[in-house]
Design a protein around this motif. Sequence first.
Motif, PDB file in Angstrom:
ATOM      1  N   THR A 177       0.825  -1.207   0.000  1.00 27.15           N
ATOM      2  CA  THR A 177       0.000   0.000   0.000  1.00 27.15           C
ATOM      3  C   THR A 177       0.856   1.252   0.000  1.00 27.15           C
ATOM      4  OG1 THR A 177      -1.884  -1.057   1.101  1.00 27.15           O
ATOM      5  CG2 THR A 177      -1.663   1.326   1.353  1.00 27.15           C
ATOM      6  N   PHE A 178       1.844   1.303   0.893  1.00 25.00           N
ATOM      7  CA  PHE A 178       2.652   2.518   1.001  1.00 25.00           C
ATOM      8  C   PHE A 178       3.724   2.593  -0.084  1.00 25.00           C
ATOM      9  CE2 PHE A 178       0.625   2.608   5.091  1.00 25.00           C
ATOM     10  CZ  PHE A 178       0.460   3.952   5.318  1.00 25.00           C
ATOM     11  N   HIS A 229      -3.558   7.390  -8.723  1.00 25.73           N
ATOM     12  CA  HIS A 229      -2.844   6.295  -8.063  1.00 25.73           C
ATOM     13  C   HIS A 229      -2.285   5.323  -9.083  1.00 25.73           C
ATOM     14  CE1 HIS A 229      -2.666   2.291  -5.978  1.00 25.73           C
ATOM     15  NE2 HIS A 229      -1.978   3.038  -5.138  1.00 25.73           N
ATOM     16  N   LEU A 239      -5.395   5.792   0.583  1.00 29.96           N
ATOM     17  CA  LEU A 239      -4.343   6.634   1.159  1.00 29.96           C
ATOM     18  C   LEU A 239      -4.117   7.880   0.313  1.00 29.96           C
ATOM     19  CD1 LEU A 239      -2.116   7.023   3.278  1.00 29.96           C
ATOM     20  CD2 LEU A 239      -0.604   5.661   1.822  1.00 29.96           C
ATOM     21  N   GLY A 277      -6.162  -0.063  -0.754  1.00 27.53           N
ATOM     22  CA  GLY A 277      -5.569   0.743   0.308  1.00 27.53           C
ATOM     23  C   GLY A 277      -4.752   1.896  -0.229  1.00 27.53           C
ATOM     24  N   SER A 282       6.372   9.518   2.603  1.00 28.93           N
ATOM     25  CA  SER A 282       5.406   8.625   3.250  1.00 28.93           C
ATOM     26  C   SER A 282       5.755   7.168   2.992  1.00 28.93           C
ATOM     27  CB  SER A 282       3.996   8.915   2.733  1.00 28.93           C
ATOM     28  OG  SER A 282       3.647  10.260   2.973  1.00 28.93           O
ATOM     29  N   THR A 304      -0.302   7.485  10.999  1.00 27.78           N
ATOM     30  CA  THR A 304      -0.304   6.258  10.195  1.00 27.78           C
ATOM     31  C   THR A 304       0.573   5.194  10.837  1.00 27.78           C
ATOM     32  OG1 THR A 304      -0.626   7.559   8.181  1.00 27.78           O
ATOM     33  CG2 THR A 304       0.137   5.292   7.912  1.00 27.78           C
ATOM     34  N   THR A 311       0.530  13.267   9.474  1.00 26.66           N
ATOM     35  CA  THR A 311      -0.073  12.114   8.795  1.00 26.66           C
ATOM     36  C   THR A 311       0.757  10.857   9.003  1.00 26.66           C
ATOM     37  OG1 THR A 311      -1.015  13.569   7.106  1.00 26.66           O
ATOM     38  CG2 THR A 311      -0.883  11.221   6.580  1.00 26.66           C
TER      39      THR A 311
END
Length: 436
Positions: free
Chosen positions: A32-33, A146, A130, A126, A56, A313, A309
């Motif tokens: 996801t990240f 995305h 995000l 996800g 992030s 997270t 954030t």
Amino acid sequence: MFVLAMRSIRQRPGRFLATLLSAFLGAAIIMTFNSMHDTAAQDGVDSVSAETLSISATVVGGYGTLLVFFAIASTLTVNVRQRAAELELLRCSGATPAQTKRMVVGEAVAVSLVGTALAIGPAMLGGQALLAVFHDSGQVARSVDHAFGPFALMSGVGVTLLAAAGAAFLAVRRATRRDQRSGRGRTFFAYAALVTGALAASSTFAFSATDSALMAAPAYGAILLSVGFALLSPRLLKGLLDRLPLTGASGWLAVRNLRRRADQLAGILMSLILFTAVATATLYMQAVESDAVEASGAIKSVDAKNLQTLNFTVVGIIVVFVCVMLINSLYAATTYRGREFGQQRLAGATPGQVLGTVGAEGLILTLTGLFFGTVAALAGIIPFTVVRTDAVLPDQGLGIWLAVVSVAAAATLGTSLATTRRVLRTPAVGAVAVTA
């Protein structure tokens, strides 16, 4: 040995469910990240949005990698310990230690590969969610779409499989080695983490209140101190047990059982200490920073929003993983004690006394983890608060700490007692008749 590993998974899939869940959640978070890296690498993405996305992905991806290893290692350690008789039988049948290691590592890799494959879809969703959060907060331009590309996919597969293979190798190595004198390396790293953490927290006083990196030193100091306490958790638990004035049948049995199983409970204490320290320190420091910015009348910059954030997270990820680690480890460890509970009942203990013993064990574990986790957190919170606001303790009170304590206590005591009640439904004679 690979064929034997696959047969073992097919014959007893329930044994590997905890590993599958850990791998699934870990791969989902990592992909996801890290999909933010793929998103930032697209053509037409402005420099501010690209920086936000990259930071992030890098920060949370690093935390995620560490937590994946801890989660999988915790579940695999319990799994391998419960298979001691099976591994010994393989050794007596002619299997070499290397062959046993290959079998266990093969099982872990195969299960983790399935968990990673199942996590691809949720990771895509996800990542989109995000990115929507970044859009809503104004940290990333709404024109950025995305992307789930090779970086996210390869990092998820690579990190999860490497963590599974490494954790399985270490777990089976500890279970099969005959020389029990080792542990000096663990002690060395524990004291090194404590010293480095103390130095990092103390270095906070070298910063000014307006430095953008002010939060980094106390945060890393708290994390390193919690790691040091976690590595020393068996020794800390034994030292505490020697000073507990518990009386009664349940209290006496709880202390005796914990002293005998202190090394096996290290994974649970690690989870509690790390969770308490990181969650408490991060949430309090972020609250102090937000209140200080609001009191000054300044408007939060993009970097400040990014930091907030990321902090929330990271805490969210830690909460999820610690619950998974605690529930998996406690469920497996408590279920494995069905024979022990049956023997206690045949010796005259009532189900209520067995539950009381398990409850006392869980309470001692919880208090130990919360105490040392809180000490590590305060080592970071106090220097940060002094430098940022000239106060010693935050003005937020005990609300945040009580919330952290409630989550940790609910996960530990709730899982232990609920699993024990389920195990006690089996008649005592039947529980004793089942081979360990």
